[in-house]
Design an enzyme around this catalytic site. Sequence first.
Site, PDB file in Angstrom:
ATOM      1  N   GLY A 180       0.816  -1.203   0.000  1.00 53.66           N
ATOM      2  CA  GLY A 180       0.000   0.000   0.000  1.00 53.66           C
ATOM      3  C   GLY A 180       0.853   1.256   0.000  1.00 53.66           C
ATOM      4  O   GLY A 180       1.851   1.345   0.714  1.00 53.66           O
ATOM      5  N   VAL A 181       0.452   2.230  -0.794  1.00 57.19           N
ATOM      6  CA  VAL A 181       1.222   3.465  -0.917  1.00 57.19           C
ATOM      7  C   VAL A 181       1.302   4.206   0.410  1.00 57.19           C
ATOM      8  O   VAL A 181       2.335   4.777   0.768  1.00 57.19           O
ATOM      9  CB  VAL A 181       0.615   4.371  -2.009  1.00 57.19           C
ATOM     10  CG1 VAL A 181       1.253   5.759  -1.994  1.00 57.19           C
ATOM     11  CG2 VAL A 181       0.785   3.737  -3.385  1.00 57.19           C
ATOM     12  N   GLY A 183       1.415   3.434   3.785  1.00 54.84           N
ATOM     13  CA  GLY A 183       2.448   3.063   4.745  1.00 54.84           C
ATOM     14  C   GLY A 183       3.828   3.005   4.138  1.00 54.84           C
ATOM     15  O   GLY A 183       4.823   3.329   4.793  1.00 54.84           O
ATOM     16  N   TYR A 190      12.048   2.115  -0.633  1.00 55.58           N
ATOM     17  CA  TYR A 190      13.139   2.001  -1.597  1.00 55.58           C
ATOM     18  C   TYR A 190      12.757   0.982  -2.662  1.00 55.58           C
ATOM     19  O   TYR A 190      11.840   0.178  -2.478  1.00 55.58           O
ATOM     20  CB  TYR A 190      14.448   1.576  -0.914  1.00 55.58           C
ATOM     21  CG  TYR A 190      14.454   0.102  -0.551  1.00 55.58           C
ATOM     22  CD1 TYR A 190      15.021  -0.839  -1.396  1.00 55.58           C
ATOM     23  CD2 TYR A 190      13.830  -0.349   0.614  1.00 55.58           C
ATOM     24  CE1 TYR A 190      14.984  -2.186  -1.084  1.00 55.58           C
ATOM     25  CE2 TYR A 190      13.787  -1.685   0.928  1.00 55.58           C
ATOM     26  CZ  TYR A 190      14.370  -2.614   0.076  1.00 55.58           C
ATOM     27  OH  TYR A 190      14.318  -3.947   0.373  1.00 55.58           O
ATOM     28  N   TYR A 480      10.435  -2.649   7.708  1.00 56.95           N
ATOM     29  CA  TYR A 480      10.578  -4.068   8.023  1.00 56.95           C
ATOM     30  C   TYR A 480      10.564  -4.210   9.545  1.00 56.95           C
ATOM     31  O   TYR A 480      11.512  -4.717  10.148  1.00 56.95           O
ATOM     32  CB  TYR A 480      11.878  -4.626   7.454  1.00 56.95           C
ATOM     33  CG  TYR A 480      11.964  -4.617   5.936  1.00 56.95           C
ATOM     34  CD1 TYR A 480      10.822  -4.634   5.138  1.00 56.95           C
ATOM     35  CD2 TYR A 480      13.205  -4.609   5.292  1.00 56.95           C
ATOM     36  CE1 TYR A 480      10.915  -4.634   3.751  1.00 56.95           C
ATOM     37  CE2 TYR A 480      13.299  -4.618   3.906  1.00 56.95           C
ATOM     38  CZ  TYR A 480      12.152  -4.618   3.137  1.00 56.95           C
ATOM     39  OH  TYR A 480      12.248  -4.628   1.769  1.00 56.95           O
TER      40      TYR A 480
END
Length: 533
Positions: A180-181, A183, A190, A480
């Site tokens: 999703g854009v 978050g 990257y 992450y």
Amino acid sequence: MSSSVFLLFLTLSFSNSWANLSSLVDATPSTENFIICIQSNSNNVTSISQLLFTPANASFTPIWQVAVQNTRFLKSSTPKPSVIITPVDETLIQTALFCAKKHGYEMRIRSGGHDYEGLSYTADVPFVMLDFTNMRSIDIDVVNRTTWVQPGATLGELYYSISQKTDTLYFPGGVCPTVGVGGYVGGGGYGNLVRKYGTAADNVLDVRFMDVNGNIMNRKSMGKDLFWAIRGGGASSFGIVLAWKLRLVPVPEKVTVFILNKTSEEGVTEIFHKYQYVAPTIDRNLHIRTQVFAEYIGNTTKKTIRIMFEGIYQGTRDTLLPLLDEKFPELGVTREICEEIRSIQSTSVFWGFPSSIPTEIHTNRSAIFKLNNKSKSDFLRTPIPIRGLRKIWRKLMQNDGSALFMINPFGGRMDDYSETAIPYPHRAGVLLQILKTVNFNGQTSDTTPTSLRRLAWLQSMEEVFTPYVSKNPREAYSNYNDLDFGVGSSNYEEASLWGERYWKRDNFKKLIRIKANVDPHNFFRRPQSIPVF
């Protein structure tokens, strides 16, 4: 993107309520009271009822499950929201925010559902989930090289929308189409264009943003500190992104991609050793990702290391091949394995599809496979020596085949930025980003004996990498997220265990100061969100 008259009414009518809300909060959250609150502050109860779901509704579980991108969380024991809200406009978001605060609920915000610890759709406290699945509009402006994107849109949908207008612009986003854009950009972001154009957050031009008081802001009205914080500091710690305005970057009509594999028997250790020096310093138009596996040789019991080199070059093979012949002849890239394709097709290739697959697949969220894994990230600032690589390979070959490393080179444009330019600090001096993953394929859960052995192996691999990766702090990528770092946030000493790994000390302290200013009561919180002390 404009607010409705009703939104203005809500803003005015709620303005006095926010300040005194602490005295009105329910002692025990009640789903019924929350729903009544939503309905009483909405002008179309019938419409609203179609956008709210509780566990009593047959659609609740399918809606919750559909964007759980890591299937290890698809189990009955996973704590789920009391209410799922799927807004179609900003008015319901503001109402939901008001009612969540009034009735004692926390709020989780889900755009794509790729967060590694499932924090956008799980919590151990009563919470409502704001699911942006219905807010995914994309407005491409080719002339001005910009786009407004709502947070529920995926990267794949964005890439496809761009490709329908032009083949000479793209967005420097990630490889996975279902991310999703909302978050993704908030955490930095990257991808294959990072060496040429920096992170996704470096290419944010403006924003529509709702703060904890329900005010809607843009870049100018929010001020430079908050605009700095939400681009790489985790936007959901500070409020709710309603849309990002993003810069589109120039790309050639055709890019060149190649994929080749090398094994231990073909000298892959020496090739990868040189890769660490070449990939971060070579022409910024070239990005070479690697994936590292340990696997059996044919039907034998002997294992080997295989490394897949996946290259994308912003130009033709006629320019790429001489470059590689000069800088990295050991890799052995030939004209035959190079393919010149559109940028949208390159996204397909890097996600494991053939370039010939219809590009519409990037708009089909169910067509792209989900993950089932646990991952850890590291950043490399000094090349690993040959003896270190061999030590890592030996450990990798002890794995049962569930592990892989995914490695991306940095350098290039990333070296041009200060580590304090935005909260994302992994800049000059970073050679490679390393993602280490074990999957739980073939297991009923991540708690079976086999799964637990895989997790233990992953943790022990962390120790093998320790001498070679960044130190003081050992850096990690906030998108992450990894709860193994700790979740304590009652004081700086506790929070620094994970906060400094994601953002480094100066950035983390600045994020805490900004958070205290814009959300002093810490309504927007979750494990490892920016704290308030």
